[in-house]
Design a protein around this motif. Structure first.
Motif, PDB file in Angstrom:
ATOM      1  N   CYS A 136     -46.098 -64.833   2.018  1.00 59.17           N
ATOM      2  CA  CYS A 136     -46.883 -66.076   2.616  1.00 59.17           C
ATOM      3  C   CYS A 136     -45.750 -66.855   3.141  1.00 59.17           C
ATOM      4  N   THR A 137     -46.054 -67.695   4.112  1.00 58.38           N
ATOM      5  CA  THR A 137     -45.133 -68.743   4.735  1.00 58.38           C
ATOM      6  C   THR A 137     -44.710 -69.707   4.077  1.00 58.38           C
ATOM      7  N   HIS A 138     -45.289 -69.869   2.851  1.00 56.11           N
ATOM      8  CA  HIS A 138     -44.814 -71.194   2.203  1.00 56.11           C
ATOM      9  C   HIS A 138     -43.640 -70.822   1.260  1.00 56.11           C
ATOM     10  N   GLU A 139     -43.828 -69.722   0.529  1.00 56.76           N
ATOM     11  CA  GLU A 139     -42.927 -69.563  -0.598  1.00 56.76           C
ATOM     12  C   GLU A 139     -42.470 -68.323  -0.789  1.00 56.76           C
ATOM     13  N   ALA A 140     -42.563 -67.404   0.381  1.00 54.03           N
ATOM     14  CA  ALA A 140     -42.248 -66.092   0.487  1.00 54.03           C
ATOM     15  C   ALA A 140     -42.904 -65.245  -0.809  1.00 54.03           C
ATOM     16  N   GLN A 141     -44.101 -65.613  -1.356  1.00 54.41           N
ATOM     17  CA  GLN A 141     -45.040 -64.784  -2.292  1.00 54.41           C
ATOM     18  C   GLN A 141     -45.464 -63.499  -1.573  1.00 54.41           C
ATOM     19  N   ARG A 142     -45.504 -62.352  -2.101  1.00 52.17           N
ATOM     20  CA  ARG A 142     -45.869 -61.102  -1.423  1.00 52.17           C
ATOM     21  C   ARG A 142     -47.488 -61.154  -1.929  1.00 52.17           C
ATOM     22  N   PHE A 143     -48.072 -60.796  -0.699  1.00 51.75           N
ATOM     23  CA  PHE A 143     -49.568 -60.711  -0.716  1.00 51.75           C
ATOM     24  C   PHE A 143     -50.118 -59.580  -1.566  1.00 51.75           C
ATOM     25  N   ASP A 144     -49.296 -58.387  -1.018  1.00 49.33           N
ATOM     26  CA  ASP A 144     -49.524 -57.074  -1.776  1.00 49.33           C
ATOM     27  C   ASP A 144     -48.571 -56.553  -2.496  1.00 49.33           C
ATOM     28  N   THR A 145     -48.365 -56.517  -3.880  1.00 46.76           N
ATOM     29  CA  THR A 145     -47.370 -55.935  -4.761  1.00 46.76           C
ATOM     30  C   THR A 145     -47.618 -54.848  -5.085  1.00 46.76           C
ATOM     31  N   GLY A 146     -48.602 -53.965  -4.390  1.00 47.28           N
ATOM     32  CA  GLY A 146     -48.834 -52.370  -4.606  1.00 47.28           C
ATOM     33  C   GLY A 146     -50.232 -52.366  -5.304  1.00 47.28           C
ATOM     34  N   ARG A 147     -50.910 -53.268  -5.388  1.00 45.51           N
ATOM     35  CA  ARG A 147     -52.339 -53.057  -5.810  1.00 45.51           C
ATOM     36  C   ARG A 147     -53.325 -53.546  -4.900  1.00 45.51           C
ATOM     37  N   GLY A 148     -53.005 -53.680  -3.676  1.00 49.04           N
ATOM     38  CA  GLY A 148     -53.779 -54.442  -2.650  1.00 49.04           C
ATOM     39  C   GLY A 148     -53.480 -55.894  -2.462  1.00 49.04           C
ATOM     40  N   ALA A 149     -53.624 -56.275  -1.249  1.00 47.80           N
ATOM     41  CA  ALA A 149     -53.636 -57.651  -0.879  1.00 47.80           C
ATOM     42  C   ALA A 149     -55.025 -58.172  -1.376  1.00 47.80           C
ATOM     43  N   ALA A 150     -55.204 -59.624  -1.834  1.00 50.13           N
ATOM     44  CA  ALA A 150     -56.631 -60.202  -2.112  1.00 50.13           C
ATOM     45  C   ALA A 150     -57.139 -60.777  -0.546  1.00 50.13           C
ATOM     46  N   ILE A 151     -58.195 -60.103  -0.342  1.00 48.76           N
ATOM     47  CA  ILE A 151     -58.853 -60.621   0.964  1.00 48.76           C
ATOM     48  C   ILE A 151     -60.281 -60.829   0.769  1.00 48.76           C
ATOM     49  N   ARG A 152     -60.807 -62.000   1.147  1.00 49.27           N
ATOM     50  CA  ARG A 152     -62.226 -62.455   0.970  1.00 49.27           C
ATOM     51  C   ARG A 152     -62.447 -63.186   2.489  1.00 49.27           C
ATOM     52  N   ASP A 153     -63.665 -62.591   3.060  1.00 48.30           N
ATOM     53  CA  ASP A 153     -64.181 -63.245   4.079  1.00 48.30           C
ATOM     54  C   ASP A 153     -63.275 -63.147   5.181  1.00 48.30           C
ATOM     55  N   GLY A 154     -62.539 -62.154   5.525  1.00 47.22           N
ATOM     56  CA  GLY A 154     -61.648 -62.007   6.558  1.00 47.22           C
ATOM     57  C   GLY A 154     -60.425 -62.835   6.447  1.00 47.22           C
ATOM     58  N   GLN A 155     -60.175 -63.371   5.231  1.00 45.65           N
ATOM     59  CA  GLN A 155     -58.850 -64.012   4.854  1.00 45.65           C
ATOM     60  C   GLN A 155     -58.045 -63.533   3.654  1.00 45.65           C
ATOM     61  N   ILE A 156     -56.805 -63.340   3.998  1.00 44.67           N
ATOM     62  CA  ILE A 156     -55.824 -63.070   3.063  1.00 44.67           C
ATOM     63  C   ILE A 156     -55.230 -64.174   2.298  1.00 44.67           C
ATOM     64  N   ILE A 157     -55.472 -64.090   0.865  1.00 47.55           N
ATOM     65  CA  ILE A 157     -55.261 -64.911  -0.001  1.00 47.55           C
ATOM     66  C   ILE A 157     -53.810 -65.010  -0.588  1.00 47.55           C
ATOM     67  N   CYS A 158     -53.174 -66.045  -0.667  1.00 41.13           N
ATOM     68  CA  CYS A 158     -51.835 -65.976  -1.155  1.00 41.13           C
ATOM     69  C   CYS A 158     -52.191 -66.098  -2.720  1.00 41.13           C
ATOM     70  N   PRO A 159     -51.806 -65.291  -3.526  1.00 44.00           N
ATOM     71  CA  PRO A 159     -52.048 -65.344  -5.235  1.00 44.00           C
ATOM     72  C   PRO A 159     -51.282 -66.252  -5.820  1.00 44.00           C
ATOM     73  N   LYS A 160     -50.330 -67.132  -4.906  1.00 43.57           N
ATOM     74  CA  LYS A 160     -49.624 -68.127  -5.821  1.00 43.57           C
ATOM     75  C   LYS A 160     -50.438 -69.569  -5.834  1.00 43.57           C
ATOM     76  N   HIS A 161     -50.739 -69.752  -4.603  1.00 47.16           N
ATOM     77  CA  HIS A 161     -51.166 -71.179  -4.190  1.00 47.16           C
ATOM     78  C   HIS A 161     -52.609 -71.280  -3.503  1.00 47.16           C
ATOM     79  N   GLY A 162     -53.052 -70.034  -3.291  1.00 41.72           N
ATOM     80  CA  GLY A 162     -54.241 -69.834  -2.674  1.00 41.72           C
ATOM     81  C   GLY A 162     -54.663 -70.100  -1.267  1.00 41.72           C
ATOM     82  N   SER A 163     -53.353 -70.370  -0.675  1.00 39.02           N
ATOM     83  CA  SER A 163     -53.549 -70.435   0.830  1.00 39.02           C
ATOM     84  C   SER A 163     -54.217 -69.514   1.337  1.00 39.02           C
ATOM     85  N   MET A 164     -55.166 -69.587   2.623  1.00 35.02           N
ATOM     86  CA  MET A 164     -55.833 -68.250   3.001  1.00 35.02           C
ATOM     87  C   MET A 164     -55.345 -68.139   4.558  1.00 35.02           C
TER      88      MET A 164
END
Length: 139
Positions: free
Chosen positions: A48-76
């Protein structure tokens, strides 16, 4: 095709993301993810551009409706453009990694990076299973 073969478009669309490690011009490792984008794929640096949170930690990135979701703050972030218009990372764009698709196969074609291996940085097989540093003393 000039570039390094990564995986197939079909695999990225089935798995929803594909994590890999790259190295910059100085040999420093970084992580990138391939994500589905319409009929093809896009590649972004895996944080993530906000706090360098990894999207994919080895289990796949959270993606919904064409949006990659930051697991820390929910930015899409839009999976096709990398742009975020909400949350803590609003008005930022993910750093891209150049890829090309030919006959359904995805190739790394970014001159700024070389392919290291599939998976996270720490997934690399080390020949020496010992510590990476000799300084393990705590004070």
């Amino acid at each position: 095709m000039r570039g390094t073969r990564l995986t197939t478009v079909e695999t990225v669309h089935e798995d929803r993301s594909w994590l890999f490690t790259i190295r910059d011009q100085y040999g420093e490792p970084d992580e990138a993810i391939l994500v589905p984008c319409r009929a093809g794929v896009e590649a972004w640096i895996n944080r993530c551009t906000h706090e360098a949170q990894r999207f994919d930690t080895g289990r796949g990135a959270a993606i919904r409706d064409g949006q990659i979701i930051c697991p820390k703050h929910g930015s899409m972030f839009d999976s096709c453009s990398g742009y975020c218009d909400n949350g803590e990372a609003a008005d930022t764009t993910l750093p891209s990694v150049g890829v090309t698709v030919e006959d359904g196969v995805v190739y790394l074609t970014d001159d700024d990076f070389t392919f290291a291996h599939e998976g996270a940085i720490d997934d690399e097989d080390d020949e020496d299973d010992g510590p990476s540093s000799t300084s393990h003393i705590g004070f």
